[in-house]
Design a protein around this motif. Structure first.
Motif: not given
Ligand code: SF4
Length: 449
Positions: A45, A48, A103-104, A113
């Protein structure tokens, strides 16, 4: 305390093999295949959120991409340039509330992740194969800095200032360096003497000397250090164990959870630790969980953790609370200890608790009491600063007051770690403090010139 441990819950004897098995690595390392599949889940990302959630701002998408392209040395350097203790942080960080929580992948209903495991793989592989330190120290500046405390904050500050060319002397009260990483965490969180291996690696930068057995306030004082050093960084932690203020609290059978954990970490003979049979742990933080789970894994029959508030208010993360439950810890909430009951031989036999309730944000005692049988009580109700050691420094809420540059009310004295206001007993936060303080100390020394 009771007899030496000899039985498990089901009545079978616990032997040293079983106990050692209970203290193996709680997060076994990923193998290469798992690393490939996990690193390929990263979306790399832009801006991020995982980086923003990391107190040391490691460039996570960059190091994962380097792992993905088999550039392990590059990935380790990316991590270590932001966090020289990235190996221990990969093991002990509560990633579930930091980078991985951001985390997306989670937004699309998937698992985050596993950043911590990828970070560990990178650093472990690098340290196994590296023949020289990855970073070069700047030219000597002729400046010398005193660091009080060889825990994560002190070590990271010492490392960063040494890298910038200054000479450092760390004064440490204990026999070993490492602080929280060496003495204060459950043994299954950091195995195989990793804390010491990481320190040996860190010291390879050069310019850092450590004097062990030097107690702040007894062997060294701020004014003595000011005469010899250009700047001082205090990372002394919190030395006072909070009290329950109950009769008989200082007699045999009650100990603080920090000492209990330290003994487990430092012994070579866990089977002969006299843990007791019915353990009560008072507290709701990660230290309470570390003590409770280790007591159970050492063979205690019953371990009960008692906290005066509810699950939501516990300092321990949900992951830690679940760990306690899956290890058979009985968690009792909304109760506070009111008395220690001893038999005619003065041995502990029970503890009395009073139920509590929250009304308009205030914790109220209900007048309803109950007893729990116990032969060993562990206090994990926090620590405070030894205030008399820091006379002359301005305080904030019983901790050392610092400005945004980690500078105390004395201009050549800086501080970080859990001894400062808003400081936390979290390895990664301590490293972040040490890093930022190092930059501020460097700027301060340059401005003096
Ligand atoms: Fe990768 Fe998750 Fe970080 Fe995005 S937020 S860069 S997917 S680890």
């Amino acid at each position: 305390m009771g007899e030496k441990i000899s039985q498990s819950n089901d009545g079978y004897p616990i032997n040293i093999k079983q106990i050692n098995g209970n203290f193996t690595d709680i997060h076994p390392a990923f193998n290469a295949q798992k690393v490939i599949s996990e690193s390929s889940r990263c979306l790399f990302c832009y801006d991020a959120p995982c980086v923003q959630a990391c107190p040391t701002a490691i460039d996570i998408p960059k190091f994962i991409h380097q792992i993905r392209t088999e550039n392990i040395n590059g990935s380790a350097k990316t991590i270590l340039s932001s966090n020289i203790m990235g190996g221990s942080c990969a093991r002990v960080c509560p990633t579930e509330i930091l980078c991985e929580a951001a985390c997306v992948r989670i937004k699309s209903g998937e698992k985050a992740v596993e950043i911590g495991q990828l970070q560990r793989y990178s650093i472990d592989k690098f340290m196994m194969n590296c023949n020289e330190h990855p970073f070069i120290r700047a030219k000597p500046t002729g400046k010398i800095i005193a660091v009080i405390g060889a825990g994560p904050a002190g070590l990271s500050c010492a490392y960063k200032t040494a890298e910038l060319g200054h000479d450092i002397v760390i004064f440490e009260a204990e026999k070993k360096s490492g602080g929280l990483n060496e003495y204060g965490l459950a043994a299954y969180k950091m195995v195989n003497d990793y804390a010491q291996k990481e320190i040996d690696f860190l010291l390879q930068i050069g310019g850092i000397k450590i004097e062990h057995g030097k107690e702040f306030g007894k062997d060294i004082t701020i004014s003595q250090l000011q005469n010899k050093f250009d700047a001082i960084f205090i990372a002394a932690g919190l030395g006072n164990i909070n009290a329950l203020h109950l009769d008989g609290e200082n007699k045999i059978g009650i100990e603080d959870a920090i000492s209990f954990i330290k003994n487990i970490r430092q012994t070579n003979d866990k089977q002969n630790l006299d843990v007791g049979d019915d353990i009560i742990v008072i507290g709701g933080g990660n230290t309470a969980i570390d003590a409770a789970v280790q007591a159970k894994r050492l063979g205690a029959n019953n371990v009960t953790l008692v906290y005066r508030r509810g699950a939501e208010q516990m300092g321990a993360t949900i992951w830690e609370q679940d760990l306690a439950k899956t290890n058979g810890i009985n968690i009792v909430q909304w109760a506070k200890p009111t008395a220690i009951i001893r038999n005619e031989d003065d041995k502990i036999k029970a503890m009395t608790f009073e139920k509590t309730i929250l009304i308009d944000g205030k914790l109220i005692a209900t007048g309803k009491f109950f007893n729990l049988t116990t032969d060993h009580i562990l206090k994990a109700i926090g620590q405070t600063l030894e205030l008399d050691l820091f006379e002359g420094l301005e305080l904030s809420g019983n901790k050392i007051k610092v400005n945004s540059n980690y500078q105390t009310s004395i201009k050549d004295v800086f501080a970080g770690g859990d001894c400062i206001d808003n400081g936390e007993d979290l390895t990664v936060q301590a490293v972040a403090d040490g890093n930022k303080a190092a930059i501020a100390i460097n700027d301060f020394l340059k401005s003096k010139k």
